[in-house]
Every structure is written in structure tokens, then in C-alpha cells.
Design a protein around this motif. Structure first.
Motif, PDB file in Angstrom:
ATOM      1  N   ASN A 269      43.390  28.341  24.788  1.00 19.80           N
ATOM      2  CA  ASN A 269      44.508  29.098  25.349  1.00 19.80           C
ATOM      3  C   ASN A 269      45.119  30.032  24.311  1.00 19.80           C
ATOM      4  OD1 ASN A 269      46.569  29.631  27.382  1.00 19.80           O
ATOM      5  ND2 ASN A 269      46.031  27.601  28.161  1.00 19.80           N
ATOM      6  N   SER A 270      45.431  31.261  24.727  1.00 21.38           N
ATOM      7  CA  SER A 270      46.032  32.258  23.831  1.00 21.38           C
ATOM      8  C   SER A 270      45.242  32.387  22.533  1.00 21.38           C
ATOM      9  CB  SER A 270      47.496  31.898  23.529  1.00 21.38           C
ATOM     10  OG  SER A 270      48.259  31.914  24.701  1.00 21.38           O
ATOM     11  N   ALA A 271      43.920  32.473  22.657  1.00 25.78           N
ATOM     12  CA  ALA A 271      43.065  32.616  21.483  1.00 25.78           C
ATOM     13  C   ALA A 271      43.463  33.869  20.706  1.00 25.78           C
ATOM     14  CB  ALA A 271      41.604  32.698  21.909  1.00 25.78           C
ATOM     15  N   PRO A 272      43.517  33.797  19.381  1.00 31.35           N
ATOM     16  CA  PRO A 272      44.075  34.899  18.587  1.00 31.35           C
ATOM     17  C   PRO A 272      43.446  36.260  18.863  1.00 31.35           C
ATOM     18  CG  PRO A 272      43.854  32.955  17.222  1.00 31.35           C
ATOM     19  CD  PRO A 272      43.230  32.610  18.538  1.00 31.35           C
ATOM     20  N   ARG A 273      42.125  36.360  18.928  1.00 32.76           N
ATOM     21  CA  ARG A 273      41.508  37.667  19.183  1.00 32.76           C
ATOM     22  C   ARG A 273      41.915  38.200  20.554  1.00 32.76           C
ATOM     23  NH1 ARG A 273      37.237  34.719  16.935  1.00 32.76           N
ATOM     24  NH2 ARG A 273      36.478  35.457  14.901  1.00 32.76           N
ATOM     25  N   VAL A 274      42.043  37.300  21.516  1.00 33.68           N
ATOM     26  CA  VAL A 274      42.412  37.719  22.871  1.00 33.68           C
ATOM     27  C   VAL A 274      43.851  38.240  22.891  1.00 33.68           C
ATOM     28  CG1 VAL A 274      42.754  36.940  25.250  1.00 33.68           C
ATOM     29  CG2 VAL A 274      40.773  36.131  23.933  1.00 33.68           C
ATOM     30  N   VAL A 275      44.745  37.496  22.266  1.00 34.98           N
ATOM     31  CA  VAL A 275      46.146  37.922  22.232  1.00 34.98           C
ATOM     32  C   VAL A 275      46.271  39.288  21.553  1.00 34.98           C
ATOM     33  CG1 VAL A 275      48.431  37.385  21.290  1.00 34.98           C
ATOM     34  CG2 VAL A 275      47.024  35.567  22.293  1.00 34.98           C
ATOM     35  N   GLU A 276      45.576  39.457  20.444  1.00 31.55           N
ATOM     36  CA  GLU A 276      45.642  40.728  19.718  1.00 31.55           C
ATOM     37  C   GLU A 276      45.113  41.876  20.572  1.00 31.55           C
ATOM     38  OE1 GLU A 276      44.528  42.394  15.269  1.00 31.55           O
ATOM     39  OE2 GLU A 276      43.266  40.842  16.160  1.00 31.55           O
TER      40      GLU A 276
ATOM     41  N   VAL B 188      44.797  42.063  23.916  1.00 26.91           N
ATOM     42  CA  VAL B 188      45.635  42.325  25.093  1.00 26.91           C
ATOM     43  C   VAL B 188      46.936  43.006  24.683  1.00 26.91           C
ATOM     44  CG1 VAL B 188      46.946  41.221  26.955  1.00 26.91           C
ATOM     45  CG2 VAL B 188      44.607  40.471  26.466  1.00 26.91           C
ATOM     46  N   THR B 189      47.512  42.584  23.573  1.00 29.41           N
ATOM     47  CA  THR B 189      48.741  43.209  23.089  1.00 29.41           C
ATOM     48  C   THR B 189      48.515  44.687  22.790  1.00 29.41           C
ATOM     49  OG1 THR B 189      49.488  41.108  22.137  1.00 29.41           O
ATOM     50  CG2 THR B 189      50.516  43.122  21.300  1.00 29.41           C
ATOM     51  N   ALA B 190      47.423  45.005  22.122  1.00 32.29           N
ATOM     52  CA  ALA B 190      47.121  46.401  21.800  1.00 32.29           C
ATOM     53  C   ALA B 190      46.883  47.216  23.066  1.00 32.29           C
ATOM     54  CB  ALA B 190      45.911  46.474  20.879  1.00 32.29           C
ATOM     55  N   GLN B 191      46.161  46.627  24.030  1.00 30.13           N
ATOM     56  CA  GLN B 191      45.881  47.358  25.259  1.00 30.13           C
ATOM     57  C   GLN B 191      47.156  47.583  26.072  1.00 30.13           C
ATOM     58  OE1 GLN B 191      42.964  48.865  26.486  1.00 30.13           O
ATOM     59  NE2 GLN B 191      44.554  49.692  27.820  1.00 30.13           N
ATOM     60  N   ALA B 192      48.031  46.582  26.113  1.00 29.52           N
ATOM     61  CA  ALA B 192      49.285  46.739  26.853  1.00 29.52           C
ATOM     62  C   ALA B 192      50.139  47.850  26.268  1.00 29.52           C
ATOM     63  CB  ALA B 192      50.057  45.417  26.858  1.00 29.52           C
ATOM     64  N   ALA B 193      50.066  48.019  24.961  1.00 30.60           N
ATOM     65  CA  ALA B 193      50.841  49.099  24.329  1.00 30.60           C
ATOM     66  C   ALA B 193      50.245  50.472  24.619  1.00 30.60           C
ATOM     67  CB  ALA B 193      50.893  48.863  22.818  1.00 30.60           C
ATOM     68  N   ALA B 194      48.940  50.504  24.943  1.00 26.75           N
ATOM     69  CA  ALA B 194      48.283  51.787  25.231  1.00 26.75           C
ATOM     70  C   ALA B 194      48.471  52.171  26.696  1.00 26.75           C
ATOM     71  CB  ALA B 194      46.799  51.697  24.885  1.00 26.75           C
TER      72      ALA B 194
ATOM     73  N   ASN C 137      40.780  45.453  35.486  1.00 22.36           N
ATOM     74  CA  ASN C 137      42.052  45.901  34.910  1.00 22.36           C
ATOM     75  C   ASN C 137      41.949  46.040  33.390  1.00 22.36           C
ATOM     76  OD1 ASN C 137      44.654  44.580  33.470  1.00 22.36           O
ATOM     77  ND2 ASN C 137      45.283  45.975  35.093  1.00 22.36           N
ATOM     78  N   PRO C 138      42.591  47.051  32.790  1.00 20.09           N
ATOM     79  CA  PRO C 138      42.458  47.275  31.340  1.00 20.09           C
ATOM     80  C   PRO C 138      42.800  46.063  30.475  1.00 20.09           C
ATOM     81  CG  PRO C 138      43.515  49.158  32.368  1.00 20.09           C
ATOM     82  CD  PRO C 138      43.403  48.105  33.429  1.00 20.09           C
ATOM     83  N   LEU C 139      43.842  45.309  30.845  1.00 16.16           N
ATOM     84  CA  LEU C 139      44.198  44.133  30.054  1.00 16.16           C
ATOM     85  C   LEU C 139      43.126  43.060  30.168  1.00 16.16           C
ATOM     86  CD1 LEU C 139      47.995  43.791  30.949  1.00 16.16           C
ATOM     87  CD2 LEU C 139      46.953  45.016  29.037  1.00 16.16           C
ATOM     88  N   ALA C 140      42.573  42.890  31.368  1.00 19.06           N
ATOM     89  CA  ALA C 140      41.558  41.862  31.577  1.00 19.06           C
ATOM     90  C   ALA C 140      40.266  42.193  30.837  1.00 19.06           C
ATOM     91  CB  ALA C 140      41.294  41.692  33.071  1.00 19.06           C
ATOM     92  N   VAL C 141      39.858  43.451  30.848  1.00 19.38           N
ATOM     93  CA  VAL C 141      38.608  43.779  30.145  1.00 19.38           C
ATOM     94  C   VAL C 141      38.797  43.686  28.634  1.00 19.38           C
ATOM     95  CG1 VAL C 141      37.685  45.156  32.050  1.00 19.38           C
ATOM     96  CG2 VAL C 141      38.982  46.294  30.230  1.00 19.38           C
ATOM     97  N   ALA C 142      39.989  44.003  28.147  1.00 16.96           N
ATOM     98  CA  ALA C 142      40.263  43.807  26.717  1.00 16.96           C
ATOM     99  C   ALA C 142      40.156  42.333  26.359  1.00 16.96           C
ATOM    100  CB  ALA C 142      41.644  44.347  26.363  1.00 16.96           C
ATOM    101  N   ALA C 143      40.702  41.475  27.225  1.00 17.73           N
ATOM    102  CA  ALA C 143      40.606  40.036  26.996  1.00 17.73           C
ATOM    103  C   ALA C 143      39.161  39.571  27.030  1.00 17.73           C
ATOM    104  CB  ALA C 143      41.426  39.285  28.040  1.00 17.73           C
ATOM    105  N   ALA C 144      38.369  40.115  27.953  1.00 18.15           N
ATOM    106  CA  ALA C 144      36.970  39.706  28.063  1.00 18.15           C
ATOM    107  C   ALA C 144      36.175  40.081  26.821  1.00 18.15           C
ATOM    108  CB  ALA C 144      36.341  40.332  29.299  1.00 18.15           C
ATOM    109  N   LEU C 145      36.374  41.280  26.323  1.00 21.08           N
ATOM    110  CA  LEU C 145      35.658  41.697  25.123  1.00 21.08           C
ATOM    111  C   LEU C 145      36.018  40.806  23.940  1.00 21.08           C
ATOM    112  CD1 LEU C 145      35.988  45.560  25.563  1.00 21.08           C
ATOM    113  CD2 LEU C 145      33.887  44.195  25.807  1.00 21.08           C
TER     114      LEU C 145
END
Length: 450
Positions: A82-89, A91-97, A327-335
Motif C-alpha cells: 500500500n502507498s508504495a514509494p514509487r507509486v506515491v511519487e 501519482v503526486t507528480a502526475q497530479a501536479a501536471a 486516467n493519467p493518475l492511474a497510468v502513472a501508478a501502473a508504470l
């Protein structure tokens, strides 16, 4: 000293321990449950009597401060933790974009990058295409649409004990009446059912079970009418049933000989869960279409249909899609999720978890005749609980064991057509120490419940 794990980049850390500071549920959870009863439709039920406040590694912390060992991963979703560091980072960057443009209006690279990775990761080296959606059920339904468009045929075959979702079509594909189907019909037409290979119950070899299924299909449906066969390589809600060796390859061979699209629903069994990226790999089968969801985006809603280019391209422009699909946030999380699997060696970790679980649960089976079967692959393991004399399913025991485990601070899920299966889906970030402690608790529960 307890191990700690970050819950977010730069955020607080969670102690990796089982800790009970109140009874389960605690007062704050009870208060929230009262609010839930007044605000949420009763059809939305919950397994655990506690409300989550934080999660990471192998634990979920509730609003009362209790720390529970997580053997469920939100039903096989938070595979990398849950809230794995790479995923959080990411998603946070994508949400800001930007958070949304709709890929069908203004496309973006993340969607394309996820499609490229799934094309590479799914079984087979043929040319592939991918379309992204939101949920597993949505992806299964689109896979059937694509198969029908490609073949020009209407009928679809699913299997006994199957679970494919809660939309109208996927309810028709799903075998279990309660609670998924009762009162919600009529269902989509041209859906048929064939018998699954269930080694513990039917005693058939894979070849024998395949002949039985194919005979049913040919007799009741006819290959000339059949667009697709939809199957979970390892069943999920149906009880983590692993078909006998040879069953799946025989079905694939029959589908290819009869112009039927073979659809592998890997919603629960995919994305490193079984010690391979996809459970289909264990028997070397190459599905025509693969459905991915759950663990692919670490909790953000994302699903996909990936398959042979000529089949995927049968749907014309505009025939596939959805406002939020990919969705952009979801694909960022997937990558970030896929990168975490690679960088952290989580395929190997899934196999290690499987070895630990199978060893301990088979020891339990040797001591307790109520454990009729232990099965699964990697971090997707289950025990089927039965009457020790008749081998009839014992749903009451499964419910009692799960409830006692919950009260002791261990999240365990049940499943199965008969409600008599305990399933274990720990995050791959769980430590051996936590996993061992959870199994110790389970041993104690079986000793207490006679």
C-alpha cells in the motif's frame, strides 16, 4: 524493535507489527460503522469491522490505532504494498501536471507507455494491442465485445465457479448466485456454462476434464456459434481453484482449431501475484486476449484488455473507450507499479511467499482433517475447509476462523462457491516475520475452534 516502512515519499513510517490497543472493533470504528449504516446502501457490505487510517508494507492501521497483518491486499490490489514509494511519487507528480483530459480527446504518453508494457508482458511474442479501462468487469465486458466483433459470432462460454464482475454481462458470466446475481436479472443472453477442472472435487486429469468441457460446449452451444471462451487460469472468488495440468492447453488448442477467441481473465491472478507476471505462464498457454486489473496500479482504478493485434483492431474507431479509461493518475501508478516489481524482485518474492504459505498450511492440513485441500501458486494460496468425515464444504467453519483471525488482528478473506475457502493474498512487501506471525495466529484459531 519493529521494522518500519514508508507510507509515502517523505512521509511517516508504519511499524511492521501486529498491535491491538483496543478490542476489534474499537470505539472509533464502531462510531464510523454507525455512520455507514445511516449513509451507505446496505448492499455495500464490508468484511472487516474496522476502518482504515493508514497502510503499508504488510499492515493496515485502523482509526483506533490497531495494526493488523494484511493477508488480503484489498483483494489482490496492493500487490507491491500500500502507498508504495514509487507509486506515491509518480501519482503526486502526475497530479501536479494534470489529472484528466480524457485520452479520447487529448491523449497523453502515459496511456501509450502502459499499453506498450502490457503488450510486452502478456504471454506470446505476436503483435499486440491494448485498450485501457477502469475495472476488471469493464475490461471483461470489452474483451467479449472485441471477440464478437472479430468473429461475427454471439455466444460466450464461461465456467462453473467463475467470477467475472458485477455488470449485467459479467453477472451472466459469473456462476455464483448469492450475493452477486440474485434479484438483479434478467441477464445478458447468449452466455453458456461449462464444467471446470476442479481436481479436489472431480478427481479428473486435465485431459479428462477438458474432454468433458469441450463435449458440453459442442453439444450445448456449437463452435460455429461461439465467439469466445472466458476463463480464469486460477479462479478467484470461486475458490482459488487451480485446474489440473493440461486442462488449459487443451482448451486453447480447441479454441484455435474452431475460430473461438480464448480470453484469460487474469484480473486477480495477474501482475506477479502467482510468481509469474500472468498465471497463464505456468502452463505455457498463450491467450488471444488477456484481461488485467487489480494489482496493475497499486489501488488506482485501471484495467486493460491486451491481445492479438488483428483481434483487438476488429472494433472500429470509437468502438472502445470511456471517459476515465486510462486516467493519467492511474497510468502513472501502473508504470511505477511495474517498475517496482522489476526493481524489487517481486516475482521471486511471490514464489518465496508461496513456499512459506504452502509449507505452513500443509503442516496444518496434516494435523487437522478439516483442511481438505491446500492449493494455489505464489502469493495466491487457499485452504478449503470441509467436514472431515464427508468432505462436504464447511462454510460455517470458514466464517468462524476468519472472524477469530480478524479479532486477533489478522486480515483473512473467504471465498468459494460454497463459502468454505480461506484465501491468502498478502502484499509482496510483507516480511517473513509478519507472515509467520499471521500463520501462528491461524494455528491458534484452529486449535480454539473445535
Amino acid at each position: 524493535m519493529s521494522l518500519v516502512t514508508p507510507t509515502a515519499v517523505g512521509g511517516p513510517a508504519l511499524a511492521q507489527e501486529r498491535r491491538l490497543v483496543t478490542a476489534i472493533p474499537g470505539p472509533r470504528s464502531r462510531g464510523l460503522a454507525e455512520r455507514q449504516g445511516r449513509a451507505v446502501a446496505r448492499g455495500v457490505s464490508t468484511t472487516m469491522p474496522v476502518f482504515a487510517a493508514a497502510a503499508g508494507g504488510g499492515v493496515v492501521v485502523d482509526v483506533d490505532g490497531n495494526s493488523l497483518i494484511d493477508l488480503g491486499s484489498g483483494i489482490a490490489v496492493t500487490t507491491v504494498g500500500n502507498s508504495a514509494p514509487r507509486v506515491v511519487e509518480a501519482v503526486t507528480a502526475q497530479a501536479a501536471a494534470f489529472t484528466h483530459t480524457c485520452f479520447m480527446i487529448t491523449p497523453y504518453e502515459g496511456y501509450v507507455a502502459v499499453a506498450e508494457q502490457l503488450n510486452a508482458l502478456t504471454p506470446g511474442d505476436h503483435a499486440k494491442r491494448t485498450a485501457l479501462f477502469n475495472s476488471g468487469a469493464e475490461a471483461v465486458e470489452n474483451a467479449v465485445k472485441i471477440a464478437r466483433a472479430y468473429t461475427g459470432k454471439d455466444a460466450v462460454v464461461a465456467f462453473d465457479h467463475a467470477y467475472h464482475g458485477r455488470t449485467n454481462l459479467t453477472m451472466a458470466l459469473t456462476a455464483k448466485n448469492q450475493p452477486y446475481k440474485s434479484g438483479f436479472g434478467p441477464f445478458a443472453p447468449e452466455v453458456y456454462r461449462a464444467p471446470l477442472s476442479y481436481p479436489y472435487r472431480d478427481g479428473l486429469t486435465g485431459a479428462e476434464a477438458a474432454r468433458r468441457a469441450i463435449s458440453t460446449i459442442e453439444t450445448q452451444v456449437g463452435a460455429e456459434n461461439l465467439a469466445a471462451l472466458v476463463i480464469e487460469p486460477i479462479q478467484g472468488e470461486g475458490g482459488f481453484i487451480v485446474p489440473a495440468e493440461g486442462f488449459l492447453p487443451a482448451l486453447v488448442q480447441w479454441c484455435h482449431a474452431n475460430d473461438v477467441v480464448f480470453i484469460a481473465d487474469e484480473v486477480q491472478s495477474g501482475i506477479a501475484r502467482t510468481g509469474a507476471m500472468y498465471a497463464s505462464e505456468h502452463e505455457g498457454i498463450v491467450p488471444d486476449l488477456v484481461v488485467t486489473a487489480k494489482g496493475v496500479a497499486d489501488g488506482l482504478p485501471l484495467s486493460a484488455v491486451t491481445g492479438r493485434a488483428e483481434i483487438m483492431d476488429a472494433a472500429g474507431p470509437g468502438g472502445l473507450g470511456g471517459t476515465y479509461g486510462g486516467n493519467p493518475l492511474a497510468v502513472a501508478a501502473a508504470l511505477a507499479t511495474l517498475e517496482t516489481i522489476r526493481q524489487d524482485g517481486l516475482l521471486d518474492r511471490a514464489r518465496e511467499i508461496g513456499a512459506l504459505l504452502l509449507g505452513r498450511l500443509r503442516d496444518l492440513q496434516a494435523r487437522d482433517a478439516r483442511v481438505g485441500d491446500v492449493r494455489g501458486r505464489g502469493a495466491m494460496i487457499a485452504v478449503e475447509l470441509v467436514d472431515p468425515v464427508t468432505a462436504q464444504p464447511d462454510a460455517a467453519l470458514a466464517k468462524a476462523v476468519a472472524g477469530a483471525a480478524h479479532a486477533a488482528g489478522v486480515i483473512v478473506l473467504t471465498c468459494g462457491t460454497y463459502g468454505n475457502v480461506l484465501r491468502f493474498l498478502p502484499p509482496l512487501s510483507i516480511s517473513d516475520g509478519l507472515l509467520t506471525e499471521a500463520l501462528d495466529v491461524l494455528d491458534d484459531v484452529f486449535e480454539e475452534i473445535k
